[in-house]
Design an enzyme around this catalytic site. Structure first.
Site, short mmCIF file in Angstrom:
data_model
loop_
_atom_site.label_atom_id
_atom_site.label_comp_id
_atom_site.label_asym_id
_atom_site.label_seq_id
_atom_site.Cartn_x
_atom_site.Cartn_y
_atom_site.Cartn_z
N ASP A 69 73.12 -54.87 -28.43
CA ASP A 69 73.00 -56.48 -28.76
C ASP A 69 73.87 -56.36 -30.17
O ASP A 69 73.60 -55.60 -30.99
CB ASP A 69 71.61 -56.72 -29.09
CG ASP A 69 71.15 -58.23 -29.26
OD1 ASP A 69 71.33 -58.78 -27.99
OD2 ASP A 69 70.51 -58.58 -30.17
N PHE A 146 86.56 -61.96 -25.83
CA PHE A 146 85.27 -63.01 -25.21
C PHE A 146 84.71 -63.36 -26.72
O PHE A 146 85.11 -62.77 -27.73
CB PHE A 146 84.22 -62.17 -24.49
CG PHE A 146 83.46 -60.93 -25.10
CD1 PHE A 146 84.28 -59.85 -24.96
CD2 PHE A 146 82.34 -61.10 -25.63
CE1 PHE A 146 83.56 -58.63 -25.67
CE2 PHE A 146 81.73 -60.23 -26.14
CZ PHE A 146 82.29 -58.90 -26.39
P1 ITT Z 1 74.38 -59.61 -23.18
O1 ITT Z 1 73.25 -60.27 -24.25
O2 ITT Z 1 74.07 -60.13 -21.83
O3 ITT Z 1 74.87 -58.18 -23.34
P2 ITT Z 1 76.24 -61.45 -24.76
O4 ITT Z 1 77.58 -61.83 -24.71
O5 ITT Z 1 74.92 -62.66 -25.20
O6 ITT Z 1 75.83 -60.56 -23.65
P3 ITT Z 1 75.15 -60.26 -27.44
O7 ITT Z 1 73.88 -61.24 -27.30
O8 ITT Z 1 75.53 -58.97 -27.83
O9 ITT Z 1 75.98 -60.37 -26.03
O10 ITT Z 1 76.10 -61.07 -28.54
C1 ITT Z 1 75.94 -62.23 -29.04
C2 ITT Z 1 76.84 -63.00 -29.20
O11 ITT Z 1 77.93 -62.47 -30.19
C3 ITT Z 1 77.61 -63.62 -27.86
O12 ITT Z 1 77.87 -64.86 -28.12
C4 ITT Z 1 78.71 -62.67 -27.78
O13 ITT Z 1 79.78 -63.40 -27.14
C5 ITT Z 1 79.28 -62.59 -29.22
N1 ITT Z 1 79.93 -61.18 -29.38
C6 ITT Z 1 79.30 -60.02 -29.22
N2 ITT Z 1 80.12 -59.08 -29.48
C7 ITT Z 1 81.47 -59.52 -29.50
C8 ITT Z 1 82.51 -58.96 -29.58
O14 ITT Z 1 82.81 -57.92 -29.44
N3 ITT Z 1 83.54 -59.81 -29.86
C9 ITT Z 1 83.33 -61.18 -29.99
N4 ITT Z 1 82.18 -61.73 -29.77
C10 ITT Z 1 81.25 -61.06 -29.57
#
Ligand code: ITT
Length: 176
Positions: A69, A146
């Site tokens: 997360d 992403f």
């Molecule tokens: P899951 O919870 O299903 O794993 P998620 O994309 O919602 O997928 P997170 O809750 O961990 O993942 O991430 C919170 C937000 O931060 C989400 O909008 C992600 O796209 C962004 N995020 C997380 N890691 C990132 C990264 O390495 N680069 C860019 N954005 C990131």
């Protein structure tokens, strides 16, 4: 060799995250498969979200799982969006966040990642944390990678964004 050795399930709805985690754990001989269970997200800081989701998913699957997360913490916004990063990304997008930052000279931001490994059968739970300090760019870079990748750079507000790095280059420096 039992199938349980050297294989873990990543609980995520984000296929780009799966690619990154595979590329990070592959060299250690760990095979990462997508877990076909929901990531249950409680409200709280990223450590709690990660831990609860991992424990629930592993008890459902009876397999070792990993949950990552992550959140983006912007200094001048007092750490917002932090644990609300998914919601903020969905509602504001990168353009909305750049708008919030209009005219701000202090562009420092930190990506933080809370990873939990949980194995319901052996009752093991391990927590890991990672972070990377960087900047919210003045303008978005290429749409690639992403999430906030196009607007985050470790080099400065005009530096190369995460979205313009290869997966391997990003893995070397990222919070993940
Ligand atoms: P899951 O919870 O299903 O794993 P998620 O994309 O919602 O997928 P997170 O809750 O961990 O993942 O991430 C919170 C937000 O931060 C989400 O909008 C992600 O796209 C962004 N995020 C997380 N890691 C990132 C990264 O390495 N680069 C860019 N954005 C990131």
């Amino acid at each position: 060799m039992s199938d349980r050795i050297g294989r873990i399930f990543l609980v995520t709805g984000n296929s780009n995250k799966l690619l990154e985690v595979r590329s990070i754990l592959g060299p250690y001989g760990i095979r990462v498969e997508p877990a076909r269970v929901e990531k249950v997200e409680v409200q709280g800081d990223i450590e709690l979200v990660s831990r609860v989701a991992a424990v629930i998913a592993s008890s459902e699957l009876l397999e070792p799982v990993v949950v990552d997360d992550s959140g983006l913490y912007v200094e001048v916004l007092n750490g917002f969006p932090g644990p609300y990063s998914s919601y903020a990304y969905e509602k504001l997008g990168n353009s909305g966040l750049l708008k919030l930052m209009e005219g701000q000279k202090d562009r420092r931001a930190t990506f933080r990642c809370a990873v939990t490994y949980a194995d319901a059968l052996s009752r093991e739970i391990k927590a890991f944390a990672g972070e990377v300090e960087g900047f919210i760019r003045l303008r978005p870079g290429k749409e690639n990678g992403f999430g906030f990748d196009p607007i985050f750079s470790v080099e400065g507000p005009e530096g190369k964004p995460f979205s313009e790095l290869s997966v391997e280059e990003k893995d070397r420096v990222s919070h993940r």
